[in-house]
Design an enzyme around this catalytic site. Structure first.
Site, PDB file in Angstrom:
ATOM      1  CD  GLU A  24      -3.173   0.419   0.175  1.00 52.24           C
ATOM      2  OE1 GLU A  24      -2.674   1.445  -0.309  1.00 52.24           O
ATOM      3  OE2 GLU A  24      -4.363   0.106   0.001  1.00 52.24           O
ATOM      4  CG  ASN A  45      -9.157   2.002   0.302  1.00 54.65           C
ATOM      5  OD1 ASN A  45      -7.953   2.249   0.367  1.00 54.65           O
ATOM      6  ND2 ASN A  45      -9.659   0.826   0.677  1.00 54.65           N
ATOM      7  CG  ASP A  88      -7.593  -0.729  -2.180  1.00 53.94           C
ATOM      8  OD1 ASP A  88      -6.834   0.120  -1.686  1.00 53.94           O
ATOM      9  OD2 ASP A  88      -7.763  -1.845  -1.664  1.00 53.94           O
TER      10      ASP A  88
END
Length: 294
Positions: A21, A150, A201
């Site tokens: 991430e 997100n 996301d």
């Protein structure tokens, strides 16, 4: 339905992160940074040489922001930390919220130098998280009752923010004060992705205002206009792409992290690229990330 474009890119890093991430590119050094949240790692890749380092962390970090040539900001489950880029030394900066069962998740620096940061329950408990605005140490709660924050990104002029709760799967937009990054109105649904392939996301917004979104569970990066219409889908050779970042000296390439979190052994055997990091292999009109202002 937008046709999906086949993957024509390359593998940038073979490391199989549990939860890759927060990628960001530092144009002053040519280094790409990202984290393995669940693995408590900070990854460093010199893009031109391919030199790679992995730094162990004492906490789960999710966002990396450049402050100046010597320092980075890390958003973590233990609060905000300063990291000395050269030595790796860490110093506590501030708390974000008083919720030990939570961790940080998606976030991005606004052109004003403020930070939007999402938090969530470590077990993705329903409604446990929030999205905050952080400017020079002042923390303002923007949205509560968030399960998985997100897709946080900003238009090039800083006048619009986009975000999502992956549990709801609505891409949201809100008008901002470009000078501060604070909302000036109510958030509205830009695109209802209920029932679509995968969930929203991480996102990043390019120089033309297009929104590039990693589609967790959808094997793709999807592209939206500012009006919410989907204009492109690009295949990624793994099921859980997590976050994009513009990379390269002209910000003309797109990196995408991924994850194998929540996959059983059978699924991982079929998805050998889960957790790896990719170059999408297409030319983009990207932007460099703003620095966070202390």
């Amino acid at each position: 339905m937008t046709d999906i474009q086949p993957f024509s890119g390359t593998l940038l890093c073979e490391a199989n992160s549990i939860l890759g991430e927060g990628p960001t590119y530092d144009e002053t050094t040519g280094i790409v940074w990202w984290v393995n949240i669940k693995g408590r790692e900070l990854h460093e890749l010199h893009l031109k040489s391919g030199r790679k380092s992995v730094h162990a962390l004492p906490f789960m970090a999710s966002v990396i922001a450049r402050i100046d040539p010597e320092r980075q900001l890390l958003a973590t489950d233990a609060g905000l930390y300063l990291r000395q880029t050269e030595t790796g030394d860490l110093s506590f900066l501030s708390k974000v919220e008083d919720a030990p069962a939570n961790r940080s998740n998606d976030g991005r620096v606004h052109p004003s130098g403020s930070l939007w940061l999402g938090t969530m329950g470590k077990g993705a408990e329903s409604g446990a998280g929030a999205i905050y605005h952080i400017a020079q140490g002042r923390v303002t709660k923007l949205y509560g009752n968030i399960t998985v924050p997100n897709a946080i990104c900003f238009s090039p002029d800083g006048a619009t923010a986009y975000f999502a709760d992956s549990d709801v799967n609505h891409l949201m937009r809100v008008d901002l004060d470009p000078a501060t990054g604070l909302p000036t109105g109510d958030a509205t649904v830009l695109s209802d992705e209920t029932g679509s392939d995968g969930v929203l996301d991480g996102s990043v917004c390019d120089a033309d205002g297009l929104i590039w979104n990693a589609r967790w569970g959808g094997w793709s990066v999807d592209v939206y206009k500012p009006d919410g219409s989907k204009v492109a889908r690009h295949a990624i050779p793994t099921g859980q792409p997590s976050c994009p970042a513009f990379i390269g000296p002209d910000a003309a390439r797109l990196l995408v992290t991924s994850a194998w979190q929540d996959m059983d052994d059978a699924t991982r055997a079929k998805d050998v690229n889960a957790g790896r990091t990719f170059d999408l292999g297409i030319a983009v009109r990207g932007r460099f990330e703003p620095v966070y202002k202390l």
